[in-house]
Design an enzyme around this catalytic site. Structure first.
Site, PDB file in Angstrom:
ATOM      1  N   LYS A 145      67.784  19.546  35.223  1.00  0.00           N
ATOM      2  CA  LYS A 145      67.747  19.000  36.582  1.00  0.00           C
ATOM      3  C   LYS A 145      68.632  17.765  36.662  1.00  0.00           C
ATOM      4  CE  LYS A 145      66.271  16.295  38.935  1.00  0.00           C
ATOM      5  NZ  LYS A 145      66.972  15.266  39.802  1.00  0.00           N
TER       6      LYS A 145
ATOM      7  N   GLY B 158      65.030   8.122  32.655  1.00  0.00           N
ATOM      8  CA  GLY B 158      65.078   7.463  33.955  1.00  0.00           C
ATOM      9  C   GLY B 158      64.311   6.161  33.938  1.00  0.00           C
ATOM     10  N   SER B 159      63.842   5.752  35.104  1.00  0.00           N
ATOM     11  CA  SER B 159      63.161   4.476  35.251  1.00  0.00           C
ATOM     12  C   SER B 159      61.733   4.544  34.730  1.00  0.00           C
ATOM     13  CB  SER B 159      63.139   4.059  36.721  1.00  0.00           C
ATOM     14  OG  SER B 159      62.273   4.908  37.467  1.00  0.00           O
TER      15      SER B 159
ATOM     16  N   ALA C 217      59.411   6.099  37.441  1.00  0.00           N
ATOM     17  CA  ALA C 217      59.532   7.556  37.492  1.00  0.00           C
ATOM     18  C   ALA C 217      58.940   8.186  36.239  1.00  0.00           C
ATOM     19  CB  ALA C 217      60.994   7.961  37.652  1.00  0.00           C
ATOM     20  N   GLY C 218      59.115   7.547  35.085  1.00  0.00           N
ATOM     21  CA  GLY C 218      58.555   8.073  33.846  1.00  0.00           C
ATOM     22  C   GLY C 218      57.042   8.134  33.875  1.00  0.00           C
TER      23      GLY C 218
ATOM     24  N   GLU D  89      62.525   8.689  27.899  1.00  0.00           N
ATOM     25  CA  GLU D  89      63.469   7.632  27.527  1.00  0.00           C
ATOM     26  C   GLU D  89      63.679   6.808  28.783  1.00  0.00           C
ATOM     27  OE1 GLU D  89      66.167   5.211  27.426  1.00  0.00           O
ATOM     28  OE2 GLU D  89      67.481   6.937  27.744  1.00  0.00           O
TER      29      GLU D  89
ATOM     30  N   CYS E 266      70.627   1.692  30.077  1.00  0.00           N
ATOM     31  CA  CYS E 266      69.298   1.269  29.642  1.00  0.00           C
ATOM     32  C   CYS E 266      69.356   0.396  28.398  1.00  0.00           C
ATOM     33  CB  CYS E 266      68.410   2.485  29.401  1.00  0.00           C
ATOM     34  SG  CYS E 266      69.087   3.662  28.209  1.00  0.00           S
TER      35      CYS E 266
ATOM     36  N   GLU F 133      64.254  -5.026  34.944  1.00  0.00           N
ATOM     37  CA  GLU F 133      65.523  -4.319  34.733  1.00  0.00           C
ATOM     38  C   GLU F 133      66.288  -4.249  36.048  1.00  0.00           C
ATOM     39  OE1 GLU F 133      67.050  -0.427  32.296  1.00  0.00           O
ATOM     40  OE2 GLU F 133      65.393  -0.120  33.692  1.00  0.00           O
TER      41      GLU F 133
END
Length: 678
Positions: free
Chosen positions: A368, A420-421, A424-425, A442, A476, A575
């Site tokens: 995706k 991702g963030s 979202a994780g 990650e 990241c 971040e």
């Protein structure tokens, strides 16, 4: 393939200390000779070679570098960045294409730079096969829905020399007075609309079931540069069903590891061949500087594929060992259907980090891509088809967060790998937990680069600056907190501010650019908002702090350095994911360690010191998944991942490969010793 007597060209190998030894270009085929002819006649590099005294004067009217020093610097940048650094990270470029040598061999005999892992003064030999040949065979531009590419004139096209794009353009240093080699191709990439009308489901281009379309907007021009279908939940159902069928009943999981390696090697080789095409596509979408995209977005992805192949070839899939009650057999078996969700900042690199081990383990995958950067995924789809992946093994579905959530929570998915963030994780983990789906996450970082009092300032700044403003700050692992001892704070602040102010900001597809635009308007505003927050908190802007002059269009933010930052400030804790870096003072080393560890993140970091052994001891005390001593790197044969909010699980190396394999224990009868036993 017809062979000829070797054609050799010998040049000095350049380092920061000047010429040391030599390198030889050796060709034994006409294809190889074409590579060399092209290499030495590339518009971007012939002036540098002339200025360095390695080639005759150019034809009348041809522009050259302004000085011999400029030429030497340009060549040094190319040699050390592309040949040495990239090669030594994984011995890359030496084993990548050795089996696919088109008749061109580049041999480099050199002493390593002090920063290279073999250490100063130790000789190293790197043999790079097919660097300019296999890496850069050009393909004609085409719409992806035309089907797999078929060469009209063989591997090199009708004119081998003309068919090779000038890969040496990627090594131009922003410090040189270079000729304009970017104009025509850059304009075509930035202005031509790329449209795809189908989705890649189960290995075939298929009409989407929905009607929504993703428009890709250039972060440089703010104009639409691409359109692709937006996958729907019904498309996810089709893709998961295809993957489920391929895993449960298809040939892929039942092939031998060697057979899977053969297919994945073809994918890796094709990524190498099309690396410039991939780099341009990624840079046009997300603003990554093109020179960095070539190395990290494209060749870096190739390195990830290659590392996964290396791990898969040597991985212990089955071992017998003694148990408490008798002998046992421990097997590793593919986990099943994988949902791989990749971000927009390094789409091909992260896709390779998930697809490489998943496919080699025998899994099937639904990939995706992010809606901000879906165009390069069609190149990957084309590559996968040509490589011969069986039906159903791979689907690629560009979509937004809602459809991503549907994929992650799909009952037909056995594992989710997400990059991702943090927010979202956490949502991915929550949704996947409903089905007890395995997850690898990650996530973000707020990594500290610690300069110890005994560090060489020039070396530290040279290493920290590209790591801090990496990929326009959209990385990241970026070293966004720089810790400086109070006794040297002013000189460090001055050096970092000067370096930040010297970074070249501009068109991401200009090879001279070092910092490009942010991926979207919202990301630019986010960075500008944090710059305002930092000022309100009392931090001082030492460099940058706004939009660059002369770049009224595009989502640009100046490389920004804050000084006088306290670790409690939001700009030091959150971040930002933009070109904003914080400089924090510390007293003694124990305070530096405390500040480095005082973070919700734990992904990366570095220490800069005159005593490497002391640096290693410091590294042992920092709570991060990856750390660097007097360097900045990310090795694809080691485990990469984070502590704390930076994620779960690991990618790369045997540890990352194992994330795509289940454990099975088989109890054996007493006295069983296996085949060949007594």
């Amino acid at each position: 393939m017809e062979r000829f007597p070797p054609t050799e060209v010998t040049l000095p190998w350049l380092t920061t200390d000047g010429p040391m030894v030599t390198k030889r270009l050796i060709c034994t085929t006409e294809e190889g000779r074409a590579v060399v002819r092209h290499y030495f006649n590339t518009a971007a590099w012939k002036p540098a070679l002339v200025a360095a005294g390695f080639l005759p004067e150019p034809e009348p009217g041809e522009r050259v570098q302004e000085s011999r020093e400029d030429g030497m610097r340009a060549l040094r940048h190319f040699y050390t960045s592309v040949l040495l650094d990239a090669g030594e990270n994984i011995k890359a470029l030496s084993g990548y294409l050795g089996h696919a040598d088109p008749g061109f061999t580049l041999q480099v005999y050199t002493h390593l730079m002090p920063s290279a892992r073999a250490g100063p003064g130790r000789p190293s030999t790197t043999c790079i096969r097919g660097l300019a040949g296999r890496l850069t065979a050009q393909r004609r531009p085409k719409r992806h829905d035309e089907g797999p590419h078929q060469s009209q004139s063989g591997w090199w096209g009708p004119n081998p020399s003309a068919a090779l794009p000038p890969i040496t353009r990627t090594g131009i240093s922003s410090e040189t007075q270079s000729v304009n080699v970017a104009g025509s191709w850059r304009q075509s990439v930035m202005t031509e609309l790329v449209e795809h009308g189908k989705l890649y489901i189960g290995g075939k281009l298929t009409d989407p079931l929905g009607t929504d379309v993703i428009e890709v907007v250039s972060p440089h021009t703010e104009e639409v540069i691409g359109r692709v279908p937006h996958a729907s939940e019904a498309d996810v159902d089709r893709a998961v069903a295809a993957a489920r069928e391929a895993f449960d009943h298809g040939p892929w999981p039942r092939m031998s590891v060697a057979e899977r390696i053969e297919v994945v090697t073809r994918i890796k080789d094709a990524v190498a061949v099309r690396h410039e095409e991939i780099a341009r596509s990624v840079s046009a979408q997300n603003g990554s500087p093109y020179s960095w995209s070539v190395l990290a977005q494209a060749l870096g992805a190739m390195m990830v594929w290659d590392a996964a192949i290396t791990v898969a070839r040597d991985f212990p899939y089955e071992r017998q060992r003694a148990g408490v009650l008798g002998p046992i057999l421990v097997r590793r078996e593919p986990v099943g259907v994988v949902a791989a969700v990749v971000p927009w900042n390094v789409p091909q690199f992260t896709a390779a980090a998930k697809l490489g081990p998943a496919l080699l383990a025998g899994c099937t995958v639904v990939l995706k891509p992010s809606p901000e950067a879906p165009l390069d995924s069609y190149i990957l789809a084309d590559i996968a088809t040509e490589a011969g992946l069986p039906e159903g093994v791979l689907s690629i579905l560009p979509a937004d967060r809602e459809v991503s959530e549907y994929l992650v929570g799909h009952p037909g998915v056995d594992k989710v790998s997400f990059t991702g963030s943090v927010a979202a994780g956490k949502r991915v983990m929550e949704v996947a937990s409903r089905n007890l789906t395995r997850v690898t996450l990650e996530l973000g970082g707020k990594s500290a680069a610690v300069i110890l009092p005994d560090a060489d300032l020039e070396s530290a700044v040279a290493g920290i600056v590209p790591a801090a403003w990496l990929n326009n700050g959209q990385a990241c692992v970026a070293q966004t907190r720089v810790l400086a001892p109070r006794g040297r704070y002013e000189e460090i602040a001055e050096a970092l501010a000067a370096a930040a102010g010297a970074l070249v900001v501009g068109d991401p597809l200009d090879p001279a650019t070092q910092v490009g635009p942010l991926v979207a308007r919202r990301q630019r505003q986010r960075s500008l908002d944090y710059i305002g927050i930092g000022q309100e908190e009392g931090a001082k802007v030492l460099a940058g702090g706004g939009r660059p002059a002369g770049l009224e269009r595009g989502w640009y933010v100046e490389p920004t350095l804050f000084g006088g930052v306290d670790n409690a400030m939001r700009i030091a804790r959150e971040e930002i994911f933009g070109p904003v870096v914080c400089l924090l003072p510390y007293g003694d080393e124990s305070e530096a360690l405390r500040i480095a560890n005082d973070s919700d993140y734990g992904l990366s970091g570095s220490v800069w010191t005159g005593d490497v052994e002391h640096g290693i001891d410091f590294a042992r005390q920092v709570r991060t998944g990856t750390f660097n001593v007097n360097t900045f790197s990310l090795d694809m044969l080691g485990p990469f991942g984070g502590y704390k909010n930076s994620g779960l699980g690991r990618e790369f190396g045997p540890e990352g490969f194992g994330e795509y394999l289940e454990h099975k224990m088989v109890h054996l009868p007493a006295g069983y010793e296996g085949p060949g036993g007594a």
